[in-house]
Design a protein around this motif. Structure first.
Motif, PDB file in Angstrom:
ATOM      1  N   GLN A 299      -2.724  -6.835   9.762  1.00 42.47           N
ATOM      2  CA  GLN A 299      -1.556  -7.165   8.927  1.00 42.47           C
ATOM      3  C   GLN A 299      -2.114  -7.439   7.544  1.00 42.47           C
ATOM      4  OE1 GLN A 299       1.590  -7.359   8.245  1.00 42.47           O
ATOM      5  NE2 GLN A 299       2.420  -9.414   8.472  1.00 42.47           N
ATOM      6  N   SER A 300      -1.604  -6.724   6.553  1.00 36.67           N
ATOM      7  CA  SER A 300      -2.153  -6.910   5.211  1.00 36.67           C
ATOM      8  C   SER A 300      -1.819  -8.303   4.703  1.00 36.67           C
ATOM      9  CB  SER A 300      -1.600  -5.855   4.261  1.00 36.67           C
ATOM     10  OG  SER A 300      -0.316  -6.221   3.819  1.00 36.67           O
TER      11      SER A 300
ATOM     12  N   TYR B 268      -7.710  -2.423   4.226  1.00 40.09           N
ATOM     13  CA  TYR B 268      -7.692  -1.292   5.159  1.00 40.09           C
ATOM     14  C   TYR B 268      -8.074  -1.673   6.582  1.00 40.09           C
ATOM     15  CZ  TYR B 268      -7.455   1.745   1.026  1.00 40.09           C
ATOM     16  OH  TYR B 268      -7.092   2.359  -0.141  1.00 40.09           O
TER      17      TYR B 268
ATOM     18  N   GLU C  38       3.823   4.837  10.734  1.00 47.74           N
ATOM     19  CA  GLU C  38       4.616   5.148   9.540  1.00 47.74           C
ATOM     20  C   GLU C  38       3.844   4.794   8.281  1.00 47.74           C
ATOM     21  OE1 GLU C  38       8.064   2.684   9.302  1.00 47.74           O
ATOM     22  OE2 GLU C  38       6.875   0.859   9.117  1.00 47.74           O
ATOM     23  N   ARG C  39       2.813   3.961   8.405  1.00 49.21           N
ATOM     24  CA  ARG C  39       2.021   3.585   7.239  1.00 49.21           C
ATOM     25  C   ARG C  39       0.972   4.647   6.889  1.00 49.21           C
ATOM     26  NH1 ARG C  39       3.805  -0.932   9.456  1.00 49.21           N
ATOM     27  NH2 ARG C  39       4.359  -2.694   8.110  1.00 49.21           N
TER      28      ARG C  39
ATOM     29  N   GLY D  57      -5.954   2.375  -4.672  1.00 46.06           N
ATOM     30  CA  GLY D  57      -6.292   2.031  -3.297  1.00 46.06           C
ATOM     31  C   GLY D  57      -6.307   0.533  -3.138  1.00 46.06           C
ATOM     32  N   MET D  58      -6.482   0.097  -1.889  1.00 47.34           N
ATOM     33  CA  MET D  58      -6.500  -1.340  -1.586  1.00 47.34           C
ATOM     34  C   MET D  58      -7.529  -1.584  -0.487  1.00 47.34           C
ATOM     35  SD  MET D  58      -2.465  -2.444  -1.677  1.00 47.34           S
ATOM     36  CE  MET D  58      -1.604  -2.562  -3.268  1.00 47.34           C
TER      37      MET D  58
ATOM     38  N   TYR E 128      -0.705   8.057   5.684  1.00 46.63           N
ATOM     39  CA  TYR E 128      -0.291   9.034   4.679  1.00 46.63           C
ATOM     40  C   TYR E 128      -1.127  10.284   4.789  1.00 46.63           C
ATOM     41  CZ  TYR E 128      -4.172   7.189   1.829  1.00 46.63           C
ATOM     42  OH  TYR E 128      -5.387   6.801   1.358  1.00 46.63           O
TER      43      TYR E 128
ATOM     44  N   MET F  11      -1.382   9.802  -5.693  1.00 44.86           N
ATOM     45  CA  MET F  11      -2.323  10.471  -4.790  1.00 44.86           C
ATOM     46  C   MET F  11      -2.871  11.686  -5.526  1.00 44.86           C
ATOM     47  SD  MET F  11      -1.453   9.566  -1.107  1.00 44.86           S
ATOM     48  CE  MET F  11      -0.263  10.705  -0.488  1.00 44.86           C
TER      49      MET F  11
ATOM     50  N   ILE G  46       4.915   5.711  -5.234  1.00 42.62           N
ATOM     51  CA  ILE G  46       6.113   5.010  -5.708  1.00 42.62           C
ATOM     52  C   ILE G  46       5.834   4.309  -7.030  1.00 42.62           C
ATOM     53  CG2 ILE G  46       7.653   3.051  -5.213  1.00 42.62           C
ATOM     54  CD1 ILE G  46       7.305   3.795  -2.216  1.00 42.62           C
TER      55      ILE G  46
ATOM     56  N   GLY H  45       1.810   3.812  -7.743  1.00 39.54           N
ATOM     57  CA  GLY H  45       0.834   4.431  -6.869  1.00 39.54           C
ATOM     58  C   GLY H  45       0.760   5.925  -7.124  1.00 39.54           C
TER      59      GLY H  45
ATOM     60  N   PHE I 194       0.833  -1.203   0.000  1.00 40.99           N
ATOM     61  CA  PHE I 194       0.000   0.000   0.000  1.00 40.99           C
ATOM     62  C   PHE I 194       0.870   1.255   0.000  1.00 40.99           C
ATOM     63  CE2 PHE I 194      -2.465   3.445   1.871  1.00 40.99           C
ATOM     64  CZ  PHE I 194      -3.489   3.494   0.937  1.00 40.99           C
ATOM     65  N   MET I 195       2.106   1.089   0.451  1.00 42.70           N
ATOM     66  CA  MET I 195       3.012   2.245   0.439  1.00 42.70           C
ATOM     67  C   MET I 195       3.314   2.745  -0.972  1.00 42.70           C
ATOM     68  SD  MET I 195       5.390   1.431   3.674  1.00 42.70           S
ATOM     69  CE  MET I 195       4.709   1.775   5.316  1.00 42.70           C
ATOM     70  N   LEU I 196       3.048   1.919  -1.968  1.00 44.85           N
ATOM     71  CA  LEU I 196       3.145   2.438  -3.339  1.00 44.85           C
ATOM     72  C   LEU I 196       2.191   3.619  -3.504  1.00 44.85           C
ATOM     73  CD1 LEU I 196       3.213  -0.783  -5.595  1.00 44.85           C
ATOM     74  CD2 LEU I 196       5.151   0.487  -4.653  1.00 44.85           C
ATOM     75  N   VAL I 197       1.016   3.504  -2.899  1.00 42.03           N
ATOM     76  CA  VAL I 197       0.030   4.594  -2.981  1.00 42.03           C
ATOM     77  C   VAL I 197       0.451   5.753  -2.087  1.00 42.03           C
ATOM     78  CG1 VAL I 197      -2.377   5.256  -2.631  1.00 42.03           C
ATOM     79  CG2 VAL I 197      -1.821   2.933  -3.377  1.00 42.03           C
TER      80      VAL I 197
END
Lengths: 358, 358
Positions: free
Chosen positions: B277-278, B273, B79-80, B268-269, B82, B298, A292, B296, A285-288
Motif C-alpha cells: 500500500q503506497s 514500488y 488495475e494499477r 516515477g515513484m 501500466y 510516459m 494525467i 505524469g 502513481f496513476m498520474l504517471v
C-alpha cells in the motif's frame, strides 16, 4: 445655534447600530456556530468624514456569501494557509453584495451596487476596494453576484474551460456537484457536449442534479458502500475530466477510474478542511501510468476574464439555458449557522444570507 | 551423404547454448535475486528458418538496461499496472542493445545495431520489432543506448523540456538525482540556466552530483532528519520545478516548499514500488493554494521526438557539455543482482549489464 453645534446634531442623527458577526478565535477541527457571535454593540456614523479624499466608500450590505474556502481563514495562519486568517474579535469577511451609500472613491458612486469582499456587518466603510466589482446588470437576482455572477461562477468558468481543457464528447465527473461551483461546472460541461455525472450527499441534491441541472447521471455518495464500484457503473470507460471539490477518499477512487491523458482541475478539497491531518492520497502513481495532469488554481488570478465571462453567462441565464439554485437564509442572526452548514452539507445549492432586501 | 543429412549437420552446427535470466513468479514487496534464475538450459539455432519471410530478426544481445519501472512487471497485473507483467518461467524483458545477426525484416539488416526491448538472454529471435530503434551513431559507448541515448535520455528530455515548462533562472529540485534520468535532468536544467539541487542516497552520489554533473547543490536525504528543513536550506525562496522520481514522504515535503505556479513532472515513484500500500500524500491541497501543475508522463508516447533529441544531445556529448555516468556490471550471472540493486540504491549512475563486448 452656531455652526459647530449644528454639525454635531446632524452627525449624531446618522449614528446607528451596526450588527456584526464577530469571529471569536482561531479554531481546530469542525467549526461551530459558537465560534462566531452576532452582536449589536457596534455603532456606525452613516456618512463619510467631512471633506474625505481617501477613496473611502460606505456601503449598506445586502447579501453575504458562504463559501468553503472561508474555513481556512478560521485557522491560525500556517505554511498551509493561502489567505490571511480572520482577526479574532473582528467581523467575518466574505464575498457579498452591497449598495454604495456614499463614496469619495472616483470609481464608485453613491447609489451604485458592488460585489466583492465585505465585512459581515450591516454597514461598512471600505478602504481597500481592490476586490470590488461594480454591478452593471440588475435584471437578474442581486444575490447571483455571490454565486453564478460572482466568485463561484468565475471559478467554474476558469476551472472548466481553462484548467480542464475539455473536448466535446468527453466524460466529466463533478464532486460536490450541487454546490455553488459544481452545479455550474456540470451545466458548462453539458453545454460543451460532454457526458456529465455528479455526486452529492442527499437524495434532494441528486434530484436537482438530474432534473434541474441536466446532469446525465448523479448519485448520493453516502449511499455508495464502494465509490470505485459507483464510478465504474457511471463511467464504464473511465473519466476524462474530474472537477475536484472534495479531496480525500473520493480523489483516490477517481484516480483509479481516470482515463489516459485525463485532467483533474483541483478547485477545493472540502472533505479535508476540518481535519488536523489530511487523509493521505494513495493512488498518485496513476498520474504517471495514465499520463494525467492534475492542476490547482485560484480564481482571483483570473478576474481579468470577468467581462468575457459576463458576456457568455448573461445570455445563457436570460435564455434559460443555464439555471442556478440558491439556498438563501434570511437575516443576520442566521449567518453563522448558514456558514457552518456548508461543512455539514446542509445547503442545497449556493448558500446565501440575505441581510437586507431593498 | 544426401542433401537432407547435409542440411541436418549444418543445422546442428549452429545450435548453441543460450543463457537466460528467467523470471520465476509474481512477487510482492521487495524483489530478491532469487526471484530470477540464470540458466543455460535453453539452446538456440543461430539462423533464421529457411526462406523465412515473417520479418524476424536474430540478435546477439550486448547490453541489458536495469530500470526502475521493471519492478511493476514483476507483480501480477492489477488495475494499477501500466505495462504487462513478465511471464513466469520466461525471460525478463528490458531495454538493451544488440547486434543483428540475421534478419528477414526489411528495416533491419544483418550486422546492424539496435536498441529496444529484448529478452534477457544471449541471443534472441525478435518478431515484434515495434520497440526497436536502429543505432546509427557509434562514436559513443554502445551502452549509452541503454541510458543517455535511449529510454532514460528521452525520459529526461521529454520530462524536463515538455512537462516542466522551464524558464531561465527558475529553481529545480531533482530526486534520485544521480540515476539514469536524474543526472540528465539536472544537467539539462543547468544548461537551461536554472538553479539545480539534487538529492541522492550516499556521499559518493552526492559528490557526483556536485563535482561531475555540476548541480549547484546536492544532499544525502538519508542524512537529513527533516527533509523540510533541508529543502528550505537549499531553496529559501522555494522550488519552481520538481522532477519527481521517488514519491512518498519526499513529495509531501516538496509540496510544502513549492512556489506559486510550480510544476511537478511525475516521472516515477521508486520509493513506493515495493510497498503493498503506497504511503499517502497529505499535502495535495497545496496544488490549489499554490496553483501547482502536477503531471505524469510516459516516455514511449514521445518517441517520435527521438531524432530531434539525438540532434540536440549528440553534439553536447561530443563537446563535453554533458556527461553520463554508468554503473556497469559484467556478465550474465550478475544481471539479477544488478536489477535488484536499483531498489536498494546500490547503483551509482545508470545501471547497465554488459553481456558481450564485441
Amino acid at each position: 445655534m452656531n455652526a459647530t453645534s449644528f454639525h454635531y446634531i446632524y452627525y449624531m442623527a446618522d449614528v446607528v447600530r451596526n450588527k456584526q458577526v464577530i469571529f471569536k478565535d482561531y479554531i481546530n477541527g469542525f467549526p461551530k456556530t459558537s465560534d462566531m457571535v452576532v452582536t449589536s454593540d457596534a455603532t456606525i456614523h452613516l456618512q463619510l468624514p467631512v471633506n474625505d479624499d481617501t477613496g473611502l466608500i460606505l456601503t449598506k450590505n445586502l447579501y453575504f456569501s458562504c463559501d468553503p474556502y472561508m474555513r481556512s481563514r478560521m485557522s491560525r495562519m500556517t505554511e498551509r494557509s493561502y489567505i490571511n486568517s480572520f482577526t479574532p474579535g473582528s467581523p467575518i469577511i466574505g464575498y457579498g453584495v452591497a449598495r454604495v451609500l456614499d463614496s469619495s472613491h472616483p470609481d464608485f458612486k453613491k447609489g451604485e451596487l458592488i460585489w466583492g469582499l465585505i465585512n459581515w456587518e450591516e454597514y461598512s466603510f471600505i478602504k481597500d476596494t481592490s476586490s470590488l466589482m461594480k454591478i452593471e446588470h440588475t435584471n437578474v437576482p442581486l444575490s447571483y453576484y455571490t454565486g453564478i455572477l460572482g466568485m463561484p461562477g468565475m471559478t467554474a468558468y476558469v476551472g472548466f474551460y481553462n484548467i480542464c481543457s475539455p473536448k466535446k464528447g468527453e466524460t466529466v465527473f463533478v464532486s460536490a456537484a450541487s454546490g455553488a461551483v459544481g452545479q455550474l461546472v456540470g451545466q458548462f460541461a453539458k453545454l460543451y457536449g460532454c457526458y456529465v455525472v455528479g455526486s452529492a450527499g442527499s437524495k434532494e441534491k441528486v434530484d436537482l442534479l438530474k432534473n434541474k441541472f441536466g446532469f446525465d447521471e448523479a448519485f448520493n455518495y453516502k449511499e455508495e458502500p464502494d465509490l470505485n464500484v459507483a464510478l465504474k457503473r457511471y463511467f464504464p470507460n473511465g473519466i476524462d475530466i474530474y472537477f475536484e471539490n472534495v479531496g480525500g477518499k473520493t480523489l483516490d477512487e477517481v484516480l483509479r477510474n481516470m482515463r489516459p491523458h485525463g485532467r483533474i482541475a483541483v478547485c477545493g478539497m472540502i472533505s479535508q478542511y476540518n481535519l488536523d491531518q489530511s487523509e493521505g492520497t494513495h493512488n498518485l502513481f496513476m498520474l504517471v501510468s495514465k499520463c494525467i495532469r492534475m492542476e490547482g488554481f485560484m480564481v482571483f488570478e483570473h478576474y481579468h476574464l470577468y467581462p468575457k465571462f459576463l458576456e457568455m453567462i448573461l445570455p445563457l441565464i436570460h435564455e434559460g439555458k443555464i439555471t442556478y439554485v440558491e439556498d438563501t437564509v434570511e437575516g443576520f442572526e442566521n449567518a453563522p449557522a448558514a456558514l457552518i452548514g456548508l461543512y455539514n452539507g446542509l445547503n442545497v445549492g449556493k448558500q446565501v444570507v440575505a441581510i437586507a432586501r431593498e
